[in-house]
Scaffold this active site. Structure first.
Site, PDB file in Angstrom:
ATOM      1  N   HIS A  78       0.833  -1.207   0.000  1.00 37.24           N
ATOM      2  CA  HIS A  78       0.000   0.000   0.000  1.00 37.24           C
ATOM      3  C   HIS A  78       0.874   1.267   0.000  1.00 37.24           C
ATOM      4  O   HIS A  78       0.740   2.126  -0.869  1.00 37.24           O
ATOM      5  CB  HIS A  78      -0.911  -0.022   1.235  1.00 37.24           C
ATOM      6  CG  HIS A  78      -1.824   1.149   1.341  1.00 37.24           C
ATOM      7  ND1 HIS A  78      -3.171   1.068   1.073  1.00 37.24           N
ATOM      8  CD2 HIS A  78      -1.601   2.451   1.671  1.00 37.24           C
ATOM      9  CE1 HIS A  78      -3.726   2.265   1.231  1.00 37.24           C
ATOM     10  NE2 HIS A  78      -2.798   3.115   1.610  1.00 37.24           N
ATOM     11  N   GLU A  79       1.783   1.332   0.950  1.00 38.10           N
ATOM     12  CA  GLU A  79       2.627   2.538   1.056  1.00 38.10           C
ATOM     13  C   GLU A  79       3.585   2.645  -0.124  1.00 38.10           C
ATOM     14  O   GLU A  79       3.903   3.744  -0.581  1.00 38.10           O
ATOM     15  CB  GLU A  79       3.401   2.548   2.387  1.00 38.10           C
ATOM     16  CG  GLU A  79       2.538   2.541   3.646  1.00 38.10           C
ATOM     17  CD  GLU A  79       1.443   3.608   3.683  1.00 38.10           C
ATOM     18  OE1 GLU A  79       1.610   4.666   3.041  1.00 38.10           O
ATOM     19  OE2 GLU A  79       0.414   3.379   4.340  1.00 38.10           O
ATOM     20  N   HIS A  82       1.821   4.421  -2.887  1.00 39.62           N
ATOM     21  CA  HIS A  82       1.895   5.884  -2.717  1.00 39.62           C
ATOM     22  C   HIS A  82       3.286   6.377  -3.132  1.00 39.62           C
ATOM     23  O   HIS A  82       3.429   7.432  -3.759  1.00 39.62           O
ATOM     24  CB  HIS A  82       1.667   6.265  -1.250  1.00 39.62           C
ATOM     25  CG  HIS A  82       0.244   6.194  -0.799  1.00 39.62           C
ATOM     26  ND1 HIS A  82      -0.795   6.776  -1.483  1.00 39.62           N
ATOM     27  CD2 HIS A  82      -0.326   5.626   0.301  1.00 39.62           C
ATOM     28  CE1 HIS A  82      -1.944   6.562  -0.835  1.00 39.62           C
ATOM     29  NE2 HIS A  82      -1.677   5.866   0.249  1.00 39.62           N
ATOM     30  N   HIS A  85       3.667   6.686  -6.800  1.00 35.09           N
ATOM     31  CA  HIS A  85       2.950   7.881  -7.235  1.00 35.09           C
ATOM     32  C   HIS A  85       3.863   9.117  -7.097  1.00 35.09           C
ATOM     33  O   HIS A  85       3.902   9.983  -7.963  1.00 35.09           O
ATOM     34  CB  HIS A  85       1.699   8.045  -6.359  1.00 35.09           C
ATOM     35  CG  HIS A  85       0.572   8.795  -6.999  1.00 35.09           C
ATOM     36  ND1 HIS A  85      -0.596   9.045  -6.337  1.00 35.09           N
ATOM     37  CD2 HIS A  85       0.433   9.362  -8.221  1.00 35.09           C
ATOM     38  CE1 HIS A  85      -1.425   9.719  -7.136  1.00 35.09           C
ATOM     39  NE2 HIS A  85      -0.819   9.922  -8.290  1.00 35.09           N
TER      40      HIS A  85
HETATM   41 ZN   LIG Z   1      -3.070   5.169   1.742  1.00 32.40          ZN
END
Ligand SMILES: [Zn+2]
Length: 287
Positions: A78-79, A82, A85
């Site tokens: 998940h991290e 990010h 991104h």
């Molecule tokens: Zn998040």
């Protein structure tokens, strides 16, 4: 904490990535991605970002390496989503770089990554026994996938009810004279599966709806699931390691930050607006 220099496939420099995995005295709990410098362009120069992933994973001991729980693995994915991104950002203005997007879009790059942890092909590649090197048994993978849908129907309407209650409070046009409990009962009524517990009141205990930046945005969690399931569906069709699909995701979503309307970015990646079907399918809720 370890710092890495990250390079593109053509050898050009992309980012510095700081990975800070383990707890220590004075460190905040939880897991998050942050940037020390955003990407931007100035006078023809592409200034590359400095991105950090911070977690509090199970620490290695003198006899064992860090053995991550399944939850820690999905947290990392998940991290890291990010972080991608942030690292792959290719925009002009710092204020629109990386994760500087609408809140209901920011969890797409992160949540989509969690899908790989439910794929046998990926797990068998990555999850190896720390002593024998043996890949994770298929039976265990099956259990992970089966357990993922435990009470997913209830969890889904529960999330919806929180989103509806949040939006109800943030769209009032007149001062509310009804009791708080009554107001929320009406707001959450369309999703109520069980009789409510007497004396319970969600609104006054729910930090997200008046604090922490989620005001009128709590629905974003569920909406991001619609997006991530629909986006991952393209990977399921083309192969979860398909480079062309990944490249398309990078070009149309990960590199664009907040420079365009999220729906425009999404459609340019996926070819159509998101459908709710892949989420229902993934949650085992499809009739
Ligand atoms: Zn998040």
């Amino acid at each position: 904490m370890q710092a890495y220099e990250v390079f593109d496939h053509d050898g050009s420099f992309l980012s510095v990535l700081y990975l800070d995995f383990f707890p220590r005295d004075g460190k905040q709990g939880g897991a998050w991605m942050t940037s020390y410098r955003e990407q931007y362009k100035e006078n023809g120069k592409d200034v590359r970002p400095h991105i950090s992933v911070v977690t509090n994973f199970t620490r290695p001991t003198s006899t064992k390496p860090s053995l991550l729980t399944y939850n820690e693995v999905t947290t990392f994915l998940h991290e890291f989503g990010h972080a991608l991104h942030g690292m792959l950002s290719d925009v002009t203005y710092e204020s629109m770089a990386g994760t500087s997007v609408y809140r209901d879009f920011v969890e797409l790059p992160s949540q989509i990554m969690e899908n790989w942890a439910r794929q046998e092909e990926w797990l068998q590649n990555v999850a190896k026994h720390y002593e024998t090197g043996e890949a994770i048994p298929v039976e265990l993978v099956d259990k992970i996938i089966a357990a993922g849908n435990f009470q997913s129907g209830y969890a889904t309407v529960r999330q919806l009810s929180f989103g509806m209650n949040d939006m109800a409070w943030h769209t009032i046009e007149e001062p509310v004279t009804a009791e708080v409990a009554q107001f929320e009962k009406e707001a959450m009524e369309p999703t109520e599966l069980f009789p409510d517990v007497n004396g319970s009141c969600m609104s006054t205990a729910f930090g997200h709806i008046f604090d922490g930046g989620y005001a009128a945005g709590y629905y974003g969690y569920k909406w991001a699931e619609v997006l991530d399931a629909d986006a991952f569906d393209l990977f399921l069709q083309n192969g979860i390691f398909d480079q062309a699909t990944a490249q398309k995701f990078r070009e149309n979503i990960l590199s664009k930050g907040g420079t365009k309307d999220p729906m425009e970015l999404y459609v340019s990646f996926r070819g159509h607006e998101p459908s709710i079907e892949p989420l229902l399918e993934r949650s085992g809720l499809k009739q």
